[in-house]
Design an enzyme around this catalytic site. Structure first.
Site, PDB file in Angstrom:
ATOM      1  N   GLY A  50       0.811  -1.221   0.000  1.00 47.14           N
ATOM      2  CA  GLY A  50       0.000   0.000   0.000  1.00 47.14           C
ATOM      3  C   GLY A  50       0.841   1.266   0.000  1.00 47.14           C
ATOM      4  CB  ALA A  51      -0.186   4.843  -0.201  1.00 47.99           C
ATOM      5  CB  VAL A  52       1.103   3.793   4.769  1.00 51.64           C
ATOM      6  CG1 VAL A  52       1.917   3.815   6.045  1.00 51.64           C
ATOM      7  CG2 VAL A  52       0.206   5.032   4.702  1.00 51.64           C
ATOM      8  NE  ARG A  64      -7.609  -6.069  -2.901  1.00 52.58           N
ATOM      9  CZ  ARG A  64      -7.271  -4.816  -3.087  1.00 52.58           C
ATOM     10  NH1 ARG A  64      -7.195  -4.326  -4.303  1.00 52.58           N
ATOM     11  NH2 ARG A  64      -7.022  -4.020  -2.058  1.00 52.58           N
ATOM     12  CB  SER A  65      -1.523  -7.204  -2.284  1.00 53.57           C
ATOM     13  OG  SER A  65      -2.477  -6.198  -2.518  1.00 53.57           O
ATOM     14  CB  CYS A 104      -1.449  11.637   8.130  1.00 53.70           C
ATOM     15  SG  CYS A 104      -3.017  11.412   7.290  1.00 53.70           S
ATOM     16  CB  SER A 118      -1.131  10.023  -1.121  1.00 55.46           C
ATOM     17  OG  SER A 118      -0.694  11.095  -0.315  1.00 55.46           O
ATOM     18  N   GLY A 119      -3.619  10.294   1.195  1.00 51.12           N
ATOM     19  CA  GLY A 119      -4.155   9.888   2.491  1.00 51.12           C
ATOM     20  C   GLY A 119      -5.274   8.874   2.334  1.00 51.12           C
ATOM     21  CE  LYS A 135      -9.762   8.347  11.210  1.00 54.01           C
ATOM     22  NZ  LYS A 135      -9.043   8.066   9.951  1.00 54.01           N
ATOM     23  CG  HIS A 179      -2.368  15.645   4.878  1.00 52.73           C
ATOM     24  ND1 HIS A 179      -2.742  15.287   3.600  1.00 52.73           N
ATOM     25  CD2 HIS A 179      -2.819  14.638   5.676  1.00 52.73           C
ATOM     26  CE1 HIS A 179      -3.376  14.134   3.634  1.00 52.73           C
ATOM     27  NE2 HIS A 179      -3.432  13.717   4.879  1.00 52.73           N
TER      28      HIS A 179
HETATM   29  C1  11C Z   1      -6.662  10.942   4.980  1.00 47.42           C
HETATM   30  N1  11C Z   1      -5.947  11.210   7.256  1.00 47.42           N
HETATM   31  O1  11C Z   1      -5.897  11.845   4.629  1.00 47.42           O
HETATM   32  C2  11C Z   1      -6.509  10.289   6.313  1.00 47.42           C
HETATM   33  C3  11C Z   1      -5.700   9.051   6.124  1.00 47.42           C
HETATM   34  O2  11C Z   1      -6.760   7.156  10.233  1.00 47.42           O
HETATM   35  O3  11C Z   1      -4.791   6.669   9.527  1.00 47.42           O
HETATM   36  C4  11C Z   1      -5.276   8.367   7.389  1.00 47.42           C
HETATM   37  C5  11C Z   1      -6.353   7.525   7.979  1.00 47.42           C
HETATM   38  C6  11C Z   1      -5.944   7.084   9.335  1.00 47.42           C
HETATM   39  O4  11C Z   1      -7.548  10.495   4.265  1.00 47.42           O
END
Ligand code: 11C
Length: 345
Positions: free
Chosen positions: A12-14, A39-40, A128, A158-159, A219, A248
């Site tokens: 994944g991206a992270v 899947r991956s 993030c 990308s989040g 969050k 961000h």
């Molecule tokens: C976003 N902050 O930019 C979110 C992604 O709870 O780790 C991170 C989601 C998380 O969409």
């Protein structure tokens, strides 16, 4: 010499940034397992010149693993993090699955490294947009206390994962070619409606809660209070998605407990703070920007101003690479802090 590591969600991206960060920081690794959903599984990834085949994560995958970095979605963490802990691993979880669990520390190493001491096997990595904000708030809180935080975010796609990045790119190209936008993922994969992100700003990140805030906003509110150990801190957030691939940005307004801190004082505090880079020279048009923060480890702060009406009010602009300090780097720094504090059995 080193630790037995597993990365869950490696494709994944992270996950990809976790591998790049482990490599860049020469994290001491004795063995590495790359795990993913079914899947991956079977994909190949390279780490330090060696090719690894990604395996499907199962409970047994964690036999012999000391540190498991999870970033494969909340349901995978909920199912497998306890299995990893049962087998002796410490889990550093980048999802929201355990963040508000009172048994689970939620850690930004520059802010609350001591909370790692009371971990029971799972440590949560914050969202993030929360991480970069608290990294900037902490040096100010330490000096003059904090009463209130009001934040508006300008968040990159990308989040929301690699598929959202593809959606932005395809949509931009389609619209420039005179075709229709065809949104299928953003603002939230699972929600009822989808909106164009190219050439747009969407005031919804994650799903709406009953109180009118989105889950991303809640969050930021709840995680900030937990990381800073300040249940009484007043926090409000508005989270917005922009057509930016990575990085961000946040407009932050704070009210401090004590009055009298000058802008120069704040600059000095932030300049000395670990993991923070001050970029504030408006005479020369120097301020943080997402495009400049991509690939960088630090949280960048600038545009620091006093509020024009309140003696304890300040405004500033905070930018960071959401996949690095916002996710992968902070997770790896948690692992490094566990080692430094001798907290790994
Ligand atoms: C976003 N902050 O930019 C979110 C992604 O709870 O780790 C991170 C989601 C998380 O969409």
């Amino acid at each position: 010499n080193g630790y037995h590591i597993a990365v869950v969600g490696a494709t994944g991206a992270v996950g990809q940034q976790m591998l790049a960060t482990l490599e860049k920081r020469t994290f001491p690794i004795a063995s590495l397992k790359l795990l993913s959903s079914k899947r991956s599984a079977g994909k190949e990834l390279s780490f330090k010149g060696t090719t690894y085949t990604v395996e499907e994560a199962t409970p047994e995958s964690f036999e012999g693993v000391q540190i498991a970095l999870f970033s494969a979605g909340g349901s995978v963490s909920k199912a497998l993090a306890p299995e990893a802990v049962k087998r002796g691993a410490v889990v550093i979880d980048n999802t929201s699955a355990f963040r508000m669990d009172t048994e689970v520390p939620l850690v930004v190493p520059e802010v609350n490294p001591k909370d790692l001491e009371w971990n029971k096997g799972i440590i949560a990595n914050p969202n993030c947009s929360t991480i970069q904000m608290v990294a900037a708030l902490e040096p100010i809180r330490q000096k003059v206390g904090l009463k209130k935080v009001v934040v508006s975010t300008y968040q990159a796609v990308s989040g929301a994962g690699l598929e959202a990045v593809d959606e932005l790119k395809t949509q931009t190209a389609d619209l420039l070619a005179g075709k229709e936008a065809n949104p299928e993922i953003l603002p939230v994969g699972g929600d009822k409606k989808h909106y164009q992100i190219a050439f747009n700003a969407i005031p919804q990140i994650d799903v709406f809660q009953e109180n009118g805030y989105t889950f991303e906003e809640m969050k930021m509110i709840n995680e900030t209070k937990k990381i800073m150990n300040m249940a009484e801190l007043e926090v409000a957030a508005t989270c917005v998605r922009l057509p930016i691939e990575t990085g961000h940005s946040e407009s932050v307004y704070i009210e401090t407990e004590q009055e009298g801190l000058s802008v120069a004082d704040i600059k000095e505090l932030l300049n000395a703070a670990p993991g923070v880079t001050l970029q504030d020279d408006t005479a020369n048009q120097v301020y943080p920007m997402a495009a400049h923060a991509v690939g960088k480890d630090d949280v960048f702060v600038g545009r620091i101003r006093r509020d024009l009406d309140r003696a304890n009010g300040y405004h500033f602009w905070v930018v960071s690479d959401n996949l690095l300090k916002g996710a992968a780097l902070n997770s790896v720094q948690i692992a490094e802090s566990l080692i430094q504090q001798d907290l790994l059995s």
